[in-house]
Design an enzyme around this catalytic site. Structure first.
Site, PDB file in Angstrom:
ATOM      1  N   LYS A 198      13.066 -13.479  -0.424  1.00 51.90           N
ATOM      2  CA  LYS A 198      14.253 -13.863   0.094  1.00 51.90           C
ATOM      3  C   LYS A 198      14.090 -15.083   0.808  1.00 51.90           C
ATOM      4  O   LYS A 198      14.028 -14.885   2.367  1.00 51.90           O
ATOM      5  CB  LYS A 198      15.005 -12.873   0.732  1.00 51.90           C
ATOM      6  CG  LYS A 198      16.679 -12.704   0.594  1.00 51.90           C
ATOM      7  CD  LYS A 198      17.415 -14.155   1.246  1.00 51.90           C
ATOM      8  CE  LYS A 198      17.040 -14.067   2.703  1.00 51.90           C
ATOM      9  NZ  LYS A 198      17.619 -15.168   3.514  1.00 51.90           N
ATOM     10  N   GLY A 250      11.534 -13.337  11.655  1.00 52.19           N
ATOM     11  CA  GLY A 250      12.858 -13.801  12.249  1.00 52.19           C
ATOM     12  C   GLY A 250      12.988 -13.749  13.588  1.00 52.19           C
ATOM     13  O   GLY A 250      11.975 -13.299  14.353  1.00 52.19           O
ATOM     14  N   SER A 251      14.468 -13.533  14.062  1.00 52.19           N
ATOM     15  CA  SER A 251      14.628 -13.283  15.480  1.00 52.19           C
ATOM     16  C   SER A 251      14.462 -11.738  15.807  1.00 52.19           C
ATOM     17  O   SER A 251      14.441 -10.912  14.785  1.00 52.19           O
ATOM     18  CB  SER A 251      16.001 -13.835  15.746  1.00 52.19           C
ATOM     19  OG  SER A 251      16.865 -12.967  15.161  1.00 52.19           O
ATOM     20  N   ALA A 254      17.627  -9.996  14.597  1.00 50.52           N
ATOM     21  CA  ALA A 254      17.830  -9.605  13.294  1.00 50.52           C
ATOM     22  C   ALA A 254      16.848  -8.700  12.942  1.00 50.52           C
ATOM     23  O   ALA A 254      16.882  -7.886  11.991  1.00 50.52           O
ATOM     24  CB  ALA A 254      17.556 -10.770  12.481  1.00 50.52           C
ATOM     25  N   GLU A 272       7.825  -9.535  12.288  1.00 44.97           N
ATOM     26  CA  GLU A 272       6.981 -10.371  12.905  1.00 44.97           C
ATOM     27  C   GLU A 272       8.281 -11.160  13.552  1.00 44.97           C
ATOM     28  O   GLU A 272       8.900 -11.930  12.808  1.00 44.97           O
ATOM     29  CB  GLU A 272       5.952 -11.410  12.226  1.00 44.97           C
ATOM     30  CG  GLU A 272       5.300 -12.291  12.738  1.00 44.97           C
ATOM     31  CD  GLU A 272       5.903 -13.733  13.238  1.00 44.97           C
ATOM     32  OE1 GLU A 272       6.328 -13.700  14.593  1.00 44.97           O
ATOM     33  OE2 GLU A 272       5.917 -14.597  12.507  1.00 44.97           O
ATOM     34  N   CYS A 306       7.351 -19.384  16.609  1.00 43.24           N
ATOM     35  CA  CYS A 306       7.270 -18.238  17.249  1.00 43.24           C
ATOM     36  C   CYS A 306       6.158 -18.433  18.385  1.00 43.24           C
ATOM     37  O   CYS A 306       5.969 -17.816  19.418  1.00 43.24           O
ATOM     38  CB  CYS A 306       7.310 -17.163  16.444  1.00 43.24           C
ATOM     39  SG  CYS A 306       5.932 -17.294  15.077  1.00 43.24           S
ATOM     40  N   GLU A 405      13.731 -17.008  24.220  1.00 45.52           N
ATOM     41  CA  GLU A 405      13.348 -18.038  23.332  1.00 45.52           C
ATOM     42  C   GLU A 405      14.274 -18.881  22.879  1.00 45.52           C
ATOM     43  O   GLU A 405      15.199 -18.720  22.204  1.00 45.52           O
ATOM     44  CB  GLU A 405      12.615 -17.265  22.169  1.00 45.52           C
ATOM     45  CG  GLU A 405      11.927 -17.867  21.091  1.00 45.52           C
ATOM     46  CD  GLU A 405      11.343 -17.360  19.803  1.00 45.52           C
ATOM     47  OE1 GLU A 405      10.172 -17.410  19.172  1.00 45.52           O
ATOM     48  OE2 GLU A 405      12.068 -16.515  19.173  1.00 45.52           O
TER      49      GLU A 405
END
Length: 526
Positions: A198, A250-251, A254, A272, A306, A405
């Site tokens: 995705k 992602g965040s 999320a 991650e 990141c 972040e």
């Protein structure tokens, strides 16, 4: 690919293939290895962060498309068309995928830069060649991987098997789409899993190049589907009962939602997530070498990484000199068109990301931090989602700009007095993904690295090695990618108890005699 949409194509000045409407346009979805008409009519417009104009258009996958993709993956996995192939044959196919990426790495780099604003020079190294390296290292790990192992058990010989986990939903972000996709696809495919990939709606165009590459490599039908979509459809995929594992990057917010949704079916999850990594400059470090080494890893990918070294810890005795050096280096970074080879910092991926960075810059000033470089939009950029490379000084670790972040080109410089305080500041974070230490004494640097609770760490450099496990402590994630540890996330482990005398392992211990009378249970059932 979508032949009707791309029948008449021309290369623009950047080498991107556009149709007669000036767009990189695709009208179909890659489902089960075949270009297929989408179930719905919704589309995703891909907007250039440099010009703010639509440069591409692809179908927006629907829930029905997810059902078709998961069904194709389920069928391919359960049939054994890929999972039951000898590992050497899977390695051959995946090697052809890696070679295809190598052959088209410049096209991949240009496409990613056009979508998300990464400087082209960085895209070549990280978006394309970095992805190729992920595939290459995974292939090397796969060659050494054993799928069966005989062990000496306490009660007799054992056969321990490693088997593919099944159908994988791989959800990748927009900042490094090819590298992150490779981090998930390579071990999943090499172990025999089937995958639904995705991509982010901001960066779906490069995934069509990947679809061409895997098709030409001979990946069997059903093993891979690629579905660009927004959050709602992503959540439907993550919670699909036909999915055995979710691999997400992602965040933090999320990631927590992914974990919550996947838990409904006890679906295995690796996450991650974010980072707020600290680069510690020890008092004995060479200031010129430290600045030269940290700047590229602080502002990499326009600050949208990141692992970026977003907190720079400077000894108070050398703080003024280091602040001046870092401010000069930040101000010298070349900001411009991401497809210009001279550009070092390009635009952020979306207007919302620019707004977010500018809001944090304003917040940092209200908190009492001092802008040493940058601090706003470039004066010569009327269009594009640009933010100047920004350095804050006089930052304390309780400020939000030091704790949250930002995911933009905003870096904090923090003073410290002792090495113990530097380690404490580095660890005083909700994150634990990356970090570095800079010193003339490498052994001293290694000791600092051992003390900081973070998943990866570098001494007098910044590196991400695909043979070592990558992942985070604390809110930076769960599980690991890369190396043998990354492969383990895509494998189930099965223990087979063998009858006595069958496949005995030399030197195996004798089974202990149960307490109590011979032939009697010692109590309790197993």
């Amino acid at each position: 690919m979508n032949r009707d949409a791309n029948r008449h194509t021309n290369q623009d000045k950047n080498g991107l293939n556009r149709n007669k409407n000036g767009l990189i346009e695709h009208g179909q979805l890659f489902i089960g290895g075949t270009m297929t008409d989408p179930a719905g009519r919704a589309v995703i417009d891909v907007v250039s962060p440099h010009t703010e104009e639509v440069i591409g258009r692809v179908p927006h996958a629907s829930r029905e498309d997810v059902d078709r993709a998961v069904a194709a993956a389920r069928t391919s996995f359960d049939s054994g068309i890929w999972a039951d192939r000898p590992p050497a044959e899977r390695i051959e196919v995946v090697t052809r995928i890696k070679d295809g990426i190598a052959a088209r790495h410049e096209e991949l780099a240009r496409t990613v830069s056009a979508q998300n604003g990464s400087p082209y020079s960085w895209s070549v190294l990280a978006q394309a060649l970095g992805a190729m390296m992920v595939w290459d290292c995974a292939i090397a790990v796969a060659r050494e991987l054993s799928y069966e192992e005989r062990r000496a058990g306490a009660l007799g010989p054992l056969l321990v098997r490693r088997e593919p986990v099944g159908v994988v939903a791989a959800v990748v972000p927009w900042n490094v789409p090819q590298l992150v996709a490779a981090a998930k696809l390579a071990p999943a495919l090499l172990t025999g899993c089937s995958v639904v990939l995705k991509p982010s709606p901001e960066t779906p165009l490069d995934s069509y190049l990947l679809a061409e590459i895997v098709t030409e490599a001979g990946l069997p039908e059903g093993v891979l589907s690629i579905l660009p979509a927004e959050r709602e459809v992503s959540e439907y995929l993550v919670g699909h009962p036909g999915v055995d594992k979710v691999a997400f990057t992602g965040s933090v917010a999320a990631g927590k939602r992914v974990m919550e949704v996947a838990a409904r079916h006890l679906t295995r999850v690796t996450l991650e997530l974010g980072g707020k990594s600290a680069a510690i400059i020890l008092p004995d470090a060479d200031p010129e070498e430290a600045v030269a080494g940290i700047v590229p890893s602080a502002w990499m990918n326009n600050g949208q990484a990141c692992v970026a070294q977003t907190r720079i810890l400077a000894p108070r005795a050398h703080y003024a000199e280091l602040a001046e050096r870092f401010a000069a280096a930040a101000s010298a970074l070349v900001v411009g068109d991401p497809l210009d080879p001279a550009t070092q910092v390009g635009p952020l991926v979306a207007e919302r990301q620019r707004r977010r960075s500018l809001e944090y810059i304003a917040l940092g000033q209200r908190e009492g931090a001092k802008v040493l470089a940058g601090g706003g939009r470039p004066a010569d950029r009327d269009t594009g989602w640009y933010v100047e490379p920004t350095l804050f000084g006089d930052v304390t670790n309780d400020m939000r700009i030091a704790r949250e972040e930002i995911f933009g080109p905003v870096i904090c410089l923090l003073p410290y007095d002792t090495e113990e305080e530097a380690v404490r500041i580095a660890d005083d974070s909700d994150y634990g993904l990356s970090g570095s230490v800079w010193t003339r004494d490498a052994e001293r640097g290694i000791e600092v690295a051992r003390r900081v609770r973070t998943g990866t760490y570098s001494v007098n450099t910044f590196a991400l090695d695909m043979f070592g496990p990558f992942g985070g402590y604390k809110n930076s994630g769960l599980g690991r990618e890369f190396g043998p540890e990354g492969f383990a996330e895509y494998l189930e482990h099965k223990t087979i108890h063998l009858p006595a005398g069958h496949g005995e392992v030399p030197g195996a211990p004798e089974a202990p005699e149960a307490p109590g009378a011979p032939g009697e249970h010692a109590g309790g059932e197993v």
